[in-house]
Design an enzyme around this catalytic site. Structure first.
Site, PDB file in Angstrom:
ATOM      1  N   ALA A   1      56.908  51.469  23.034  1.00  0.00           N
ATOM      2  CA  ALA A   1      57.959  51.873  22.419  1.00  0.00           C
ATOM      3  C   ALA A   1      58.839  50.984  21.581  1.00  0.00           C
ATOM      4  O   ALA A   1      58.937  49.778  22.040  1.00  0.00           O
ATOM      5  CB  ALA A   1      58.746  53.004  23.339  1.00  0.00           C
TER       6      ALA A   1
ATOM      7  N   ILE B   1      66.829  47.242  18.405  1.00  0.00           N
ATOM      8  CA  ILE B   1      67.013  46.494  19.620  1.00  0.00           C
ATOM      9  C   ILE B   1      66.178  45.571  20.086  1.00  0.00           C
ATOM     10  O   ILE B   1      66.027  44.544  20.093  1.00  0.00           O
ATOM     11  CB  ILE B   1      67.970  47.218  20.775  1.00  0.00           C
ATOM     12  CG1 ILE B   1      69.164  48.081  20.092  1.00  0.00           C
ATOM     13  CG2 ILE B   1      68.272  46.480  21.837  1.00  0.00           C
ATOM     14  CD1 ILE B   1      69.655  48.948  21.144  1.00  0.00           C
ATOM     15  N   ALA B   2      65.059  46.441  20.109  1.00  0.00           N
ATOM     16  CA  ALA B   2      63.666  45.583  20.906  1.00  0.00           C
ATOM     17  C   ALA B   2      62.466  46.397  20.549  1.00  0.00           C
ATOM     18  O   ALA B   2      62.556  47.492  20.345  1.00  0.00           O
ATOM     19  CB  ALA B   2      64.078  45.360  22.406  1.00  0.00           C
TER      20      ALA B   2
ATOM     21  N   GLY C   1      58.460  46.888  22.227  1.00  0.00           N
ATOM     22  CA  GLY C   1      57.496  46.707  23.287  1.00  0.00           C
ATOM     23  C   GLY C   1      56.450  47.366  23.029  1.00  0.00           C
ATOM     24  O   GLY C   1      56.005  47.598  21.880  1.00  0.00           O
ATOM     25  N   GLY C   2      55.319  47.157  24.041  1.00  0.00           N
ATOM     26  CA  GLY C   2      54.013  47.632  24.050  1.00  0.00           C
ATOM     27  C   GLY C   2      53.856  49.037  23.840  1.00  0.00           C
ATOM     28  O   GLY C   2      52.826  49.789  23.016  1.00  0.00           O
TER      29      GLY C   2
ATOM     30  N   ASP D   1      57.393  47.707  37.942  1.00  0.00           N
ATOM     31  CA  ASP D   1      57.310  46.875  36.923  1.00  0.00           C
ATOM     32  C   ASP D   1      58.651  46.093  37.046  1.00  0.00           C
ATOM     33  O   ASP D   1      59.182  45.672  35.850  1.00  0.00           O
ATOM     34  CB  ASP D   1      57.329  47.585  35.671  1.00  0.00           C
ATOM     35  CG  ASP D   1      56.755  46.461  34.660  1.00  0.00           C
ATOM     36  OD1 ASP D   1      56.308  45.348  34.472  1.00  0.00           O
ATOM     37  OD2 ASP D   1      56.903  46.849  33.363  1.00  0.00           O
TER      38      ASP D   1
ATOM     39  N   VAL E   1      62.916  50.383  20.893  1.00  0.00           N
ATOM     40  CA  VAL E   1      64.389  50.806  21.347  1.00  0.00           C
ATOM     41  C   VAL E   1      65.094  50.435  20.065  1.00  0.00           C
ATOM     42  O   VAL E   1      65.310  49.402  19.443  1.00  0.00           O
ATOM     43  CB  VAL E   1      64.737  49.951  22.472  1.00  0.00           C
ATOM     44  CG1 VAL E   1      66.303  50.497  22.882  1.00  0.00           C
ATOM     45  CG2 VAL E   1      63.884  50.302  23.708  1.00  0.00           C
TER      46      VAL E   1
ATOM     47  N   LYS F   1      64.843  55.250  22.629  1.00  0.00           N
ATOM     48  CA  LYS F   1      63.549  54.538  23.080  1.00  0.00           C
ATOM     49  C   LYS F   1      62.506  55.625  22.405  1.00  0.00           C
ATOM     50  O   LYS F   1      62.386  56.583  23.072  1.00  0.00           O
ATOM     51  CB  LYS F   1      63.212  54.386  24.418  1.00  0.00           C
ATOM     52  CG  LYS F   1      61.853  53.712  24.662  1.00  0.00           C
ATOM     53  CD  LYS F   1      61.883  53.041  26.162  1.00  0.00           C
ATOM     54  CE  LYS F   1      60.627  52.611  26.403  1.00  0.00           C
ATOM     55  NZ  LYS F   1      60.738  51.896  28.115  1.00  0.00           N
TER      56      LYS F   1
END
Length: 654
Positions: A30, A24-25, A27-28, A141, A32, A47
Site C-alpha cells: 500500500a 508520505i510513504a 510500500g509493497g 513484522d 500511505v 493507507k
C-alpha cells in the site's frame, strides 16, 4: 517536490470524507498519504492498498486484518486506527498522523544509541507490544521501520499487516513475509510464530540500537535466515565494549534460539527492562565489575558438556564447578553411555537432514532474492541530475526506466533537470520494476489574487488556489480602513527579514512562500477615558499603553483622563508596539486681577498680563481711555477664569 501531477491520488476525496494532500510513504502492499478528515477537521494518515492487488483476495484479507488487529488495541504506544473502508477499487484504512521519523531513520542518523536511549525506546515498544499480546495478537513484522518516533516524543508501533492470532500457526511460505533480519529461528525453520517470535525481533532491534548494526550479515537474505536458524546472537558488548553486562543478558535472553528460553511475552520482558533501567541508574556510574542479573527464566538451559562424567542412569545433576564440569552420580555407566551414544547418532541424522533441507531452501531463496523476482533494490536519489544521467543510474540498479517521463513545475530545480522519481527515492522495490522520471518544468508563474478587505480564511483559500505557500502565522497590524480580521495584503519575507509587498495582479511563482497581513482594525479612541480602560483597549490588540510624559492643561477634558496616545514608532502599528498615554491636568484657571477704578487702558494691560483676552464694553471714545476708569468686570474680579478666556470690562459716561 510536487507529486500532484504524477500521483492521481493527490487531491482526491476518499469516501467523500478524506481529502488527500500528499504522499508520505510507499510500500509493497500500500501507499500511505497525508489527508484531511473534513468531518472532524484533523490530519490523518490514509493507507491505500495498491490497485493491482485489489483482485487478490489474500492481500485484501491481510489489509483488512491489519485494520481489525490495530483497532482492537487502544494503547498510547500503538498507532490508532480510526476507520477502514472501500472507495471505488481501493481498500483503505485511516490511522492517526504522527509527524516524526522511524527508528530506522534514527539509527541511520546516529548509529549506536546509548544504553539509556535504548531502554527508553524498548520500554515503549514493549508497552505497546504487551497490549497486543494481551489481546491475543502477534505482530510478526517488528522492525525499526515499524517503530514511529513522533516529534512530540511519543513512540508507537505501527503496521499490523502481518498480525495474526497468537494461537494461529503460520504457513512456512508466509514466514518470509516478515523482514529477514528480524525473523526468529522457529519462523525460519518451521514457519510458526507466537508471542516469543515478537520478543526475538525486539532482541535483534536492541542489539542494533546498542551496536549500530545487525548481528547477522550476508549477501543474500537466505544467508541471514540460515544464521538466525543455526547461530546464537552474540552479546552486544562484543561489538560495542561500552554496553553494560545487564543489557548483554537482556539481549541474549530475548534472542535465545529455543523459544522456551525466551520471555513468554512482551509483559515478561517489559518487567525485566524496567528493573534493568532502575539498576543501571546506579551501576552505570559505579566503579568496579558490573553485576550479573538473575532472571526468573534461565537464559541458557543446563547442558551436559564434554567434560560431564556419567557414572550411572539414576542421574542427579550437581552444581557446576569452577571448571565447568558436571558430575552425574548413579549406576550402570556402560548402559547409560550406550543410550547416550544412540541418542547422539539419532540427533546427528536429524541435524544432517535439517541442514540439507536448509541448504536447498537457501539455494532457492538465494536465487529468488538475488536474481529472481524476489530481488529488491532501493531507488537511488537522482534529483537535480540530467534525465540521461538519472536514467543510467537507475538502469545500473536493475530497474526499468519509463519511456515517457512525467513533468512537474518546481521552484528550486531548473527546467530540464530531474525533479524526482515515481516511486520516490529511498523506496525499496523489486528488481526490474518500472521507475518513471519526473522532469522539472521550472517555476510555474501565477498571479497574485485580490485579497484586500477579504476575510482571512477566504484570503488564504485564494492564495492557496494561486499556488502560493501561505505561512501559518499571519502578520497583524492596525489599519483604520480595513475591518478587523480581514486581509490588508500579502508580503514575501526575505532571509534578512525584509518584507516585500506583492500587489494584487502582480506576477509571482507557484510555490513561493508568502505571509498574509491581517487587519487589527483602527486604534482605540481613548480620549477622555480612564488610563486603565485605555491600556486595556490597546492590550486587546496586542499593543501596550502606559501613562507617561507631561500632563497637560485642557479646558475640555477633566483632570486625570486621557488626552491622547503617542506612539513610540512610526506606522504600521503591530502587536508589541508601545504607546504613551498623555493625561489631562484639567482646565488652566487663573485669578482675575482687580481692575476696578483703573483706566480702561490700564485694565486692558493688566488682564492681558494675567493671560486673559480683555473685551471692552464702553461708550467712551478711545481718545479718553487713558483717563476713563473701569466701573464693572465680568466675570467678577473676585473669582477665577480659564486662561485665555474673555474678560469683559465696562466703562461709561454718565
Amino acid at each position: 517536490m510536487s507529486t500532484s501531477t504524477t500521483d492521481p491520488m493527490i487531491g482526491r476525496l476518499i469516501d467523500g470524507r478524506y481529502h488527500v494532500r500528499s504522499r508520505i510513504a510507499r510500500g509493497g502492499m500500500a501507499t500511505v498519504y497525508l489527508a484531511t478528515d473534513q468531518r472532524l477537521e484533523r490530519l490523518v494518515a490514509v493507507k491505500i492498498m495498491h490497485g493491482h492487488l485489489a483482485d487478490d483476495s489474500q492481500f485484501t484479507a491481510r489489509f483488512i486484518q491489519e485494520a481489525r488487529s490495530a483497532a482492537r488495541l487502544a494503547h498510547p504506544n500503538v498507532v490508532n486506527v480510526f476507520d477502514q473502508g472501500q472507495d471505488a477499487d481501493s481498500a483503505y484504512l485511516v490511522m492517526e498522523y504522527l509527524p516524526g521519523i522511524t527508528l530506522r531513520e534514527l539509527l541511520q542518523e546516529y548509529g549506536a544509541l546509548t544504553p539509556q536511549q535504548t531502554l527508553d525506546i524498548v520500554e515503549a515498544i514493549l508497552s505497546g507490544l504487551s497490549a497486543a499480546h494481551k489481546a491475543g495478537i502477534v505482530h510478526r513484522d517488528l522492525k525499526p521501520e515499524n517503530v514511529l518516533l513522533a516529534d512530540d516524543g511519543r513512540i508507537k508501533i505501527g503496521d499490523f499487516g502481518l498480525a495474526r492470532a497468537a494461537s494461529a500457526a503460520t504457513a512456512a511460505g508466509a514466514a518470509l513475509l516478515g523482514t529477514i533480519a528480524y525473523l526468529s529461528p522457529e519462523l525460519v525453520t518451521r514457519g510458526v510464530a507466537d508471542t516469543r517470535s515478537d520478543i526475538y525481533a525486539v532482541g535483534i532491534m536492541m542489539f542494533e540500537m546498542l551496536t549500530g548494526e545487525q548481528p547477522f550479515k550476508g549477501e543474500q537474505p537466505m544467508q541471514i535466515a540460515f544464521q538466525h536458524a543455526n547461530d546464537t546472537v552474540p552479546a552486544p558488548s562484543a561489538t560495542n565494549p561500552s554496553v553494560p553486562a545487564e543489557l548483554d543478558e537482556l539481549v541474549l535472553w530475548a534472542t535465545a534460539r529455543d523459544p522456551e528460553h525466551r520471555p513468554a511475552d512482551a509483559r515478561a520482558l517489559l518487567e525485566q527492562v524496567v528493573e534493568t533501567a532502575r539498576s543501571l541508574e546506579t551501576s552505570l556510574s559505579a566503579t568496579g565489575p558490573q553485576k550479573t542479573m538473575v532472571f526468573t527464566t534461565p537464559l541458557v538451559p543446563p547442558t551436559i558438556t564434554a567434560e560431564t562424567q556419567v557414572i550411572g542412569s539414576l542421574a542427579t545433576v550437581g552444581s557446576t564447578g569452577a571448571t565447568g564440569s558436571t558430575t552425574v552420580i548413579g549406576n550402570s555407566a556402560t548402559g547409560e553411555l550406550a543410550r547416550a551414544t544412540g541418542r547422539r547418532r539419532k540427533r546427528g541424522w536429524i541435524a544432517f537432514a535439517l541442514v540439507l533441507l536448509l541448504a536447498l531452501a537457501a539455494g532457492g531463496a538465494g536465487w529468488w532474492f538475488g536474481a529472481g523476482p524476489g530481488a529488491q533494490v532501493t531507488i537511488t536519489d537522482v534529483r537535480g541530475q540530467s534525465p540521461e544521467a538519472a536514467g543510467a543510474a537507475l538502469l545500473e540498479q536493475g530497474l526499468v526506466v519509463g519511456a515517457e517521463p512525467a513533468t512537474a513545475h518546481d521552484l528550486e530545480i531548473p527546467a530540464g533537470a530531474v525533479l524526482g522519481t515515481d516511486p520516490p527515492a529511498g523506496e525499496v522495490v523489486p528488481r526490474d520494476s518500472t521507475v518513471t522520471l519526473v522532469v522539472s518544468l521550472g517555476p510555474e508563474p501565477t498571479t497574485v489574487p485580490a485579497i484586500a478587505g477579504v476575510p482571512e480564511a477566504d484570503a488564504r483559500t485564494l492564495l492557496d488556489g494561486a499556488g502560493l505557500v501561505v505561512a501559518e502565522d499571519a502578520i497583524r497590524q492596525v489599519d483604520p480602513g480595513v475591518a478587523q480580521g480581514s486581509a490588508i495584503g500579502v508580503v514575501s519575507i526575505g532571509e534578512d527579514g525584509t518584507e516585500s509587498g506583492l500587489p494584487e495582479g502582480s506576477e509571482s511563482l507557484k510555490g513561493t512562500p508568502v505571509t498574509l497581513v491581517v487587519s487589527l482594525g483602527p486604534l482605540p479612541d481613548v480620549v477622555g477615558v480612564e488610563p486603565g480602560t485605555a491600556s486595556a483597549a490597546f492590550e486587546a490588540l496586542g499593543l501596550t499603553a502606559t501613562v507617561g510624559g507631561d500632563s497637560e492643561f485642557n479646558n475640555d477634558i477633566a483632570e486625570g483622563l486621557v488626552l491622547r496616545a503617542v506612539p513610540s514608532a512610526d506606522e504600521p502599528f503591530r502587536p508589541g508596539d508601545a504607546f504613551t498615554l498623555i493625561v489631562s491636568r484639567g482646565p488652566d484657571l487663573v485669578d482675575i486681577p482687580d481692575v476696578i477704578d483703573l483706566t480702561i487702558n490700564e485694565a486692558r494691560t493688566a488682564l492681558e498680563a494675567a493671560g486673559f483676552v480683555p473685551v471692552i464694553d464702553t461708550n467712551v471714545p478711545e481718545f479718553f481711555w487713558d483717563i476713563a476708569t473701569v466701573q464693572q468686570v465680568e466675570p467678577s474680579q473676585d473669582g477665577q477664569a480659564i486662561r485665555n478666556s474673555e474678560i469683559v470690562i465696562s466703562a461709561f459716561f454718565d
